[in-house]
Design a protein around this motif. Structure first.
Motif, PDB file in Angstrom:
ATOM      1  N   ALA A  85       0.816  -1.208   0.000  1.00  0.00           N
ATOM      2  CA  ALA A  85       0.000   0.000   0.000  1.00  0.00           C
ATOM      3  C   ALA A  85       0.851   1.259   0.000  1.00  0.00           C
ATOM      4  O   ALA A  85       0.522   2.257  -0.653  1.00  0.00           O
ATOM      5  N   PHE A  86       1.950   1.253   0.742  1.00  0.00           N
ATOM      6  CA  PHE A  86       2.807   2.430   0.876  1.00  0.00           C
ATOM      7  C   PHE A  86       4.107   2.324   0.084  1.00  0.00           C
ATOM      8  O   PHE A  86       4.923   3.240   0.142  1.00  0.00           O
ATOM      9  N   ASN A  87       4.333   1.205  -0.616  1.00  0.00           N
ATOM     10  CA  ASN A  87       5.642   0.959  -1.236  1.00  0.00           C
ATOM     11  C   ASN A  87       6.737   1.107  -0.177  1.00  0.00           C
ATOM     12  O   ASN A  87       7.759   1.764  -0.387  1.00  0.00           O
ATOM     13  N   ALA A  88       6.514   0.470   0.960  1.00  0.00           N
ATOM     14  CA  ALA A  88       7.404   0.632   2.110  1.00  0.00           C
ATOM     15  C   ALA A  88       7.587  -0.723   2.795  1.00  0.00           C
ATOM     16  O   ALA A  88       6.903  -1.025   3.776  1.00  0.00           O
ATOM     17  N   PRO A  89       8.502  -1.560   2.306  1.00  0.00           N
ATOM     18  CA  PRO A  89       8.649  -2.901   2.888  1.00  0.00           C
ATOM     19  C   PRO A  89       9.136  -2.892   4.334  1.00  0.00           C
ATOM     20  O   PRO A  89       8.652  -3.674   5.151  1.00  0.00           O
ATOM     21  N   LEU A  90      10.074  -2.003   4.663  1.00  0.00           N
ATOM     22  CA  LEU A  90      10.563  -1.950   6.044  1.00  0.00           C
ATOM     23  C   LEU A  90       9.450  -1.536   7.000  1.00  0.00           C
ATOM     24  O   LEU A  90       9.324  -2.084   8.101  1.00  0.00           O
ATOM     25  N   ALA A  91       8.647  -0.567   6.591  1.00  0.00           N
ATOM     26  CA  ALA A  91       7.544  -0.130   7.446  1.00  0.00           C
ATOM     27  C   ALA A  91       6.508  -1.233   7.605  1.00  0.00           C
ATOM     28  O   ALA A  91       5.927  -1.391   8.685  1.00  0.00           O
ATOM     29  N   GLY A  92       6.255  -2.002   6.541  1.00  0.00           N
ATOM     30  CA  GLY A  92       5.321  -3.113   6.651  1.00  0.00           C
ATOM     31  C   GLY A  92       5.783  -4.152   7.646  1.00  0.00           C
ATOM     32  O   GLY A  92       4.997  -4.662   8.451  1.00  0.00           O
TER      33      GLY A  92
ATOM     34  N   ALA B  91       5.434  -8.900  -1.601  1.00  0.00           N
ATOM     35  CA  ALA B  91       4.348  -7.952  -1.869  1.00  0.00           C
ATOM     36  C   ALA B  91       4.894  -6.651  -2.453  1.00  0.00           C
ATOM     37  O   ALA B  91       4.305  -6.079  -3.391  1.00  0.00           O
ATOM     38  N   ASN B  92       6.012  -6.177  -1.934  1.00  0.00           N
ATOM     39  CA  ASN B  92       6.578  -4.930  -2.449  1.00  0.00           C
ATOM     40  C   ASN B  92       7.130  -5.107  -3.852  1.00  0.00           C
ATOM     41  O   ASN B  92       7.044  -4.202  -4.683  1.00  0.00           O
ATOM     42  N   ILE B  93       7.693  -6.268  -4.144  1.00  0.00           N
ATOM     43  CA  ILE B  93       8.163  -6.538  -5.505  1.00  0.00           C
ATOM     44  C   ILE B  93       6.986  -6.521  -6.481  1.00  0.00           C
ATOM     45  O   ILE B  93       7.083  -5.961  -7.586  1.00  0.00           O
ATOM     46  N   VAL B  94       5.871  -7.109  -6.076  1.00  0.00           N
ATOM     47  CA  VAL B  94       4.677  -7.097  -6.924  1.00  0.00           C
ATOM     48  C   VAL B  94       4.226  -5.662  -7.193  1.00  0.00           C
ATOM     49  O   VAL B  94       3.927  -5.279  -8.335  1.00  0.00           O
ATOM     50  N   PHE B  95       4.187  -4.854  -6.142  1.00  0.00           N
ATOM     51  CA  PHE B  95       3.783  -3.455  -6.302  1.00  0.00           C
ATOM     52  C   PHE B  95       4.711  -2.730  -7.271  1.00  0.00           C
ATOM     53  O   PHE B  95       4.259  -2.002  -8.166  1.00  0.00           O
ATOM     54  N   ARG B  96       6.003  -2.920  -7.106  1.00  0.00           N
ATOM     55  CA  ARG B  96       6.962  -2.193  -7.945  1.00  0.00           C
ATOM     56  C   ARG B  96       6.935  -2.685  -9.393  1.00  0.00           C
ATOM     57  O   ARG B  96       7.199  -1.904 -10.311  1.00  0.00           O
ATOM     58  N   CYS B  97       6.638  -3.944  -9.592  1.00  0.00           N
ATOM     59  CA  CYS B  97       6.509  -4.448 -10.963  1.00  0.00           C
ATOM     60  C   CYS B  97       5.342  -3.788 -11.696  1.00  0.00           C
ATOM     61  O   CYS B  97       5.398  -3.556 -12.911  1.00  0.00           O
TER      62      CYS B  97
END
Length: 467
Positions: free
Chosen positions: A187-194, A223-229
């Protein structure tokens, strides 16, 4: 010479092979659970990203309908009211008819499920939260899509464990937490925060173990890789890159954090009061939330025409506020106005979150504070945008009581890694003062409120104002 080299290499290979075997022997984590956590991250990233795309599509379609279809037959203001009212009504109707636990952000529901206090009915929550959220957020109401992404992610974690018939309770818990982390990371493109949100904010419910930590890490990364793709690798908020401020200005960031500490405690209390007020208005009748919600949605449709700064989650408002597009007085007026609209929308039980609205509030007040500081101390060469970024993290820390998550979230969203020291100081001041003033973190507060309601005899379907 060659024989000696081969003789020394063989023991090294044997030793390295022994280390690998010993590591695998000690690691008791089932590989199947780790694979399932990657699947959960894939699903959470896909759903959260599609949810964002769908929200923007509904908003664009609403504008298109208003411009090309209804405006030719009806006055512009009436068309705007009717479109947003219909979208909001649809969202409230889905929640009240099929899944009352899908109201609000849904994060307290996931926390309750992690603590074995709440059931996870993913087969009804997932479609209702996704489609109902489109209606509520598409109407222009002051709601965020991040809380729904966390709830949908957690439900996807439980869905995967059910579909693959995972009977291990620890594994089920780990996949539930992994889904929540994946939803926020996308949602935030923020893997560390997730990752840190689950580990820090959900610490009373999160069961720390080797398997749970691994699952959360894997899910957030996938999940973040999916978002960035799909959406690209840019930061969610486009802002200038600020240099680290001078050390003699750090006391101003501490002062800002203390101000947010006071406001955070007050804001949490106002959220409860707003929900209690709507509960008294609804009186346990299912049709009342739909009527009130459609009226609220229609009003925000009008605001979209005449005062759009008071509508929506507020992420789009952050860059313009930090650029200096608004005067100090207007920033404070927008801050007060968005406090009111946030309480109205979130307190009414709409299927949407409060993450993004809180970040917008932090930006508005932080920017106003920065402009005043710049005027009072011109020799310090202050940039108001630095205080806007610090304000985002401070309000999040004061309300959610998760300072590390707030720091990581803001840094990843704005790509301002040079501001980590002022962010630490601001969030620390906000968290400490909010704790001194008392009260619980906002999501724990909402969960306890709902459990208290049900304990006195109110069934889940009668609970029309959900967390």
């Amino acid at each position: 010479m060659t024989d000696n080299t081969q003789g020394t290499a063989a023991p090294e290979r044997l030793q390295s092979g022994g280390l690998v075997r010993r590591f695998l022997a000690r690691d008791k984590t089932p590989v199947s659970v780790l694979c399932l956590s990657a699947l959960v991250g894939l699903a959470a990233g896909l759903v959260a990203t599609l949810f964002e795309i769908a929200v923007h599509w509904v908003s664009a379609q609403r504008t298109s309908w208003l411009r090309d279809v209804l405006s030719s037959a009806l006055p512009l203001w009436l068309s705007a009211f009717l479109i947003s009212a219909a979208l909001a009504w649809f969202g409230y109707w889905l929640v009240q008819r099929f899944a009352p636990e899908a109201a609000g952000s849904g994060i307290p529901e996931i926390e309750g499920a992690m603590d074995d206090l709440r059931p996870v009915r993913w087969w009804r929550v997932l479609p209702v939260k996704f489609i109902g959220g489109l209606g509520a957020l598409g109407s222009g109401m002051v709601l965020g899509r991040e809380g729904p992404s966390v709830q949908m992610g957690g439900n996807l974690g439980r869905m995967v464990s059910d579909l693959f018939r995972l009977h291990d309770h620890e594994g089920q818990h780990a996949l539930l937490a992994a889904g929540a982390a994946g939803g926020l990371a996308a949602a935030f493109n923020a893997p560390l925060a997730g990752i840190m949100f689950v580990v820090e904010e959900m610490r009373p419910q999160f069961r720390y173990s080797l398997i749970s930590i691994k699952c959360v890490l894997i899910s957030a990364i996938v999940a973040n890789i999916v978002f960035r793709c799909i959406q690209g690798q840019r930061a969610v908020i486009t802002m200038p890159q600020y240099a680290a401020p001078d050390l003699n200005t750090l006391w101003l960031f501490l002062l800002l954090g203390m101000g947010f500490g006071i406001f955070g405690a007050v804001f949490n209390r106002l959220v409860t009061l707003a929900q209690d007020g709507f509960a008294r208005l609804y009186r346990g009748q299912r049709w009342r939330p739909m009527v009130v919600g459609s009226l609220l949605g229609g009003c925000f449709g009008l605001l979209l025409l005449y005062l759009p700064e008071l509508t929506g989650g507020g992420i789009a408002l952050i860059p313009s506020a930090t650029r200096g597009d608004y005067s100090t007085h207007l920033l404070l007026l927008l801050f007060i106005g968005r406090v009111v609209t946030t309480l109205l929308c979130f307190g009414s039980g709409a299927p949407g979150g409060i993450f993004a609205p809180m970040l917008a509030l932090g930006t508005l007040f932080g920017t106003a504070f920065g402009v005043l500081a710049q005027q009072l101390f011109p020799a310090l060469a202050l940039e108001p945008g630095m205080f806007a970024i610090a304000g985002m993290g401070a309000l999040f820390a004061a309300t959610v009581r998760a300072p590390i998550t707030g720091i990581l979230l803001v840094i990843e969203m704005t790509n301002n890694y040079q501001l980590i020291l002022p962010l630490i100081i601001t969030t620390l001041g906000a968290t400490l003062l909010a704790q001194v003033l008392g009260g619980k973190p906002i999501y724990s507060q909402l969960l306890h409120r709902k459990m208290r309601q049900e304990k006195i005899g109110q069934s889940p379907r009668q609970t029309v104002v959900n967390t």
